[in-house]
Design a protein around this motif. Structure first.
Motif, short mmCIF file in Angstrom:
data_model
loop_
_atom_site.label_atom_id
_atom_site.label_comp_id
_atom_site.label_asym_id
_atom_site.label_seq_id
_atom_site.Cartn_x
_atom_site.Cartn_y
_atom_site.Cartn_z
N MET A 105 0.88 -1.21 0.02
CA MET A 105 -0.14 -0.10 -0.03
C MET A 105 0.89 1.29 0.19
SD MET A 105 -2.53 1.18 3.03
CE MET A 105 -3.48 2.80 3.10
N THR A 106 1.88 1.28 1.06
CA THR A 106 2.61 2.34 0.91
C THR A 106 3.45 2.61 -0.30
OG1 THR A 106 2.92 2.03 3.35
CG2 THR A 106 4.68 3.31 2.35
N ASP A 107 4.22 1.38 -0.95
CA ASP A 107 4.74 1.60 -2.12
C ASP A 107 3.93 2.24 -3.10
OD1 ASP A 107 7.33 0.39 -0.81
OD2 ASP A 107 6.52 -1.50 -1.84
N GLU A 108 2.71 1.68 -3.27
CA GLU A 108 2.07 2.37 -4.48
C GLU A 108 1.43 3.79 -4.11
OE1 GLU A 108 -1.50 0.05 -5.21
OE2 GLU A 108 -0.36 -1.87 -5.68
N LEU A 109 1.43 4.31 -3.05
CA LEU A 109 1.08 5.53 -2.47
C LEU A 109 2.47 6.37 -3.06
CD1 LEU A 109 1.77 7.70 -0.13
CD2 LEU A 109 -0.40 7.93 -1.35
N ALA B 202 -7.16 4.02 9.66
CA ALA B 202 -6.29 5.32 8.93
C ALA B 202 -5.04 5.50 9.41
CB ALA B 202 -7.09 6.50 9.02
N ARG B 203 -4.42 4.52 9.83
CA ARG B 203 -3.05 4.54 10.56
C ARG B 203 -2.26 3.34 9.84
NH1 ARG B 203 -3.05 3.23 15.43
NH2 ARG B 203 -5.34 2.64 15.68
N ASN B 204 -2.18 3.24 8.33
CA ASN B 204 -1.56 2.32 7.82
C ASN B 204 -0.27 2.45 7.02
OD1 ASN B 204 -4.16 0.42 7.91
ND2 ASN B 204 -4.66 2.20 7.13
N LEU B 205 -0.17 3.70 6.44
CA LEU B 205 1.18 4.06 5.58
C LEU B 205 2.24 3.99 6.67
CD1 LEU B 205 -0.52 6.73 3.46
CD2 LEU B 205 0.12 4.41 2.80
N LEU C 85 7.61 8.10 3.12
CA LEU C 85 7.04 9.16 2.50
C LEU C 85 8.07 10.19 2.15
CD1 LEU C 85 3.56 9.74 4.33
CD2 LEU C 85 4.27 8.10 2.53
N PRO C 86 8.00 10.73 1.07
CA PRO C 86 8.80 11.87 0.45
C PRO C 86 8.42 13.15 1.38
CG PRO C 86 7.89 10.90 -1.25
CD PRO C 86 7.19 10.46 -0.21
N GLY D 85 -5.15 2.20 -4.24
CA GLY D 85 -5.62 1.06 -3.53
C GLY D 85 -6.96 0.97 -3.60
N TYR D 86 -7.71 1.63 -4.42
CA TYR D 86 -9.48 1.36 -4.42
C TYR D 86 -9.97 0.32 -4.93
CZ TYR D 86 -10.42 6.19 -2.73
OH TYR D 86 -10.60 7.16 -1.57
N HIS D 87 -11.17 -0.06 -4.38
CA HIS D 87 -11.61 -1.35 -4.64
C HIS D 87 -13.03 -0.99 -5.21
CE1 HIS D 87 -14.16 -0.49 -0.85
NE2 HIS D 87 -12.89 0.00 -0.40
N ASN D 88 -13.88 -1.99 -5.77
CA ASN D 88 -15.27 -1.92 -6.29
C ASN D 88 -16.05 -1.85 -5.15
OD1 ASN D 88 -16.94 -1.37 -8.21
ND2 ASN D 88 -16.49 -3.13 -9.30
N LYS D 89 -17.40 -1.58 -5.37
CA LYS D 89 -18.62 -1.44 -4.40
C LYS D 89 -18.89 -2.67 -4.05
CE LYS D 89 -21.89 -0.84 -8.16
NZ LYS D 89 -21.29 -0.36 -9.40
N ALA D 90 -19.65 -2.70 -3.09
CA ALA D 90 -20.57 -4.13 -2.26
C ALA D 90 -21.34 -4.53 -3.48
CB ALA D 90 -21.26 -3.55 -1.19
#
Length: 265
Positions: A35-39, A63-66, A71-72, A103-108
């Protein structure tokens, strides 16, 4: 150029099981890195396109994952949940030139990602003006409230198609494709390369074409998996409760829709 990035994890390359997305599980540490690498790749692409400032919202679960040390130095990070209705977009305002999503995903209810959902596990479907919405739908319309175009998204192939349905000019990188509980995905290194290049190209063009038009009025319909959740939410001011598992709410300002979602979902 000032860029806002909302970072989730369930659309990260390779992710296949909920244990890989949940803090406290052994597998989470590996996918937190991806996740961090893609961000970071998105940040680097933005910088290469001329961004002088990048603000990132860590928008998954706690909301505490990266991993902050990755980070630059030109990045400002928003962590935790403030309670503000902007939610996954908290920190955006009129000063930004573009919004990006990683990192976005499709809906329910969709089958393009084993981890597909909409905000919480209590929601079966969430509709805006009769169209079933994803988290991206809500967030792109939130950005549009501030006049900020949604320029790039990385996530599962189904989410990329959904993103283009709302914003045809958005650039996307399909990191994976779901097959029931399985996935076929890019390698993490391939995803990072595609995201960095994709973001730079996306920001090096006319961004105004990526601004979705806001409707004059909005109808929110939330269908829950459990009628108990609908009953609880039915007490929100102005909320209708037309069926045991369904709530309905109308507004002329999309922020009012966001605020209702904040309290009933």
């Amino acid at each position: 150029m000032k860029v806002f990035i909302s970072a989730d994890i369930e659309g990260t390359a390779g992710i296949t099981n909920w244990d890989e997305a949940k803090k406290g599980h052994p597998e989470y540490a590996e996918f937190r890195e991806y996740m961090t690498d893609e961000l970071v790749a998105a940040c680097e692409g933005a910088r290469a396109a001329g961004a002088s400032e990048v603000v990132v919202k860590d928008a998954h679960s706690t909301a505490r994952n990266l991993i902050l040390s990755r980070l630059p130095d030109y990045v400002r990070i928003v962590r935790g949940w403030s309670g503000h209705p902007d939610s996954m977009m908290f920190g955006i305002d009129e000063s930004f030139d573009a919004a990006l999503y990683t990192g976005y995903h499709n809906k329910a209810g969709t089958d393009t990602n084993p981890l597909a959902h909409t905000m919480t596990g209590t929601v079966s479907r969430l509709l805006i003006n009769g169209e079933v919405a994803s988290e991206y739908t809500l967030n792109a319309l939130c950005a549009a409230r501030y006049g900020v175009p949604s320029v790039f998204l990385a996530g599962d192939a189904g989410m990329c198609e959904e993103a283009k349905a709302l914003v045809p000019a958005i650039a996307t990188v399909a990191t994976s494709q779901g097959f029931g509980p399985a996935t076929s995905s890019l390698s993490p290194q391939a995803a990072v390369k595609a995201i960095r290049e994709g973001v730079e190209a996306a920001l090096s063009r006319d961004l105004s074409k990526c601004l979705p038009k806001l409707a004059e009025s909005f109808e929110l319909v939330v269908e829950y998996t459990n009628p108990v959740e609908a009953y609880r939410g039915s007490w929100y001011p102005g909320m209708e409760h037309p069926a045991p598992r369904t709530l309905r709410f109308g507004a002329t300002n999309f922020f009012d829709i966001q605020r209702a979602i904040r309290f009933v979902v």
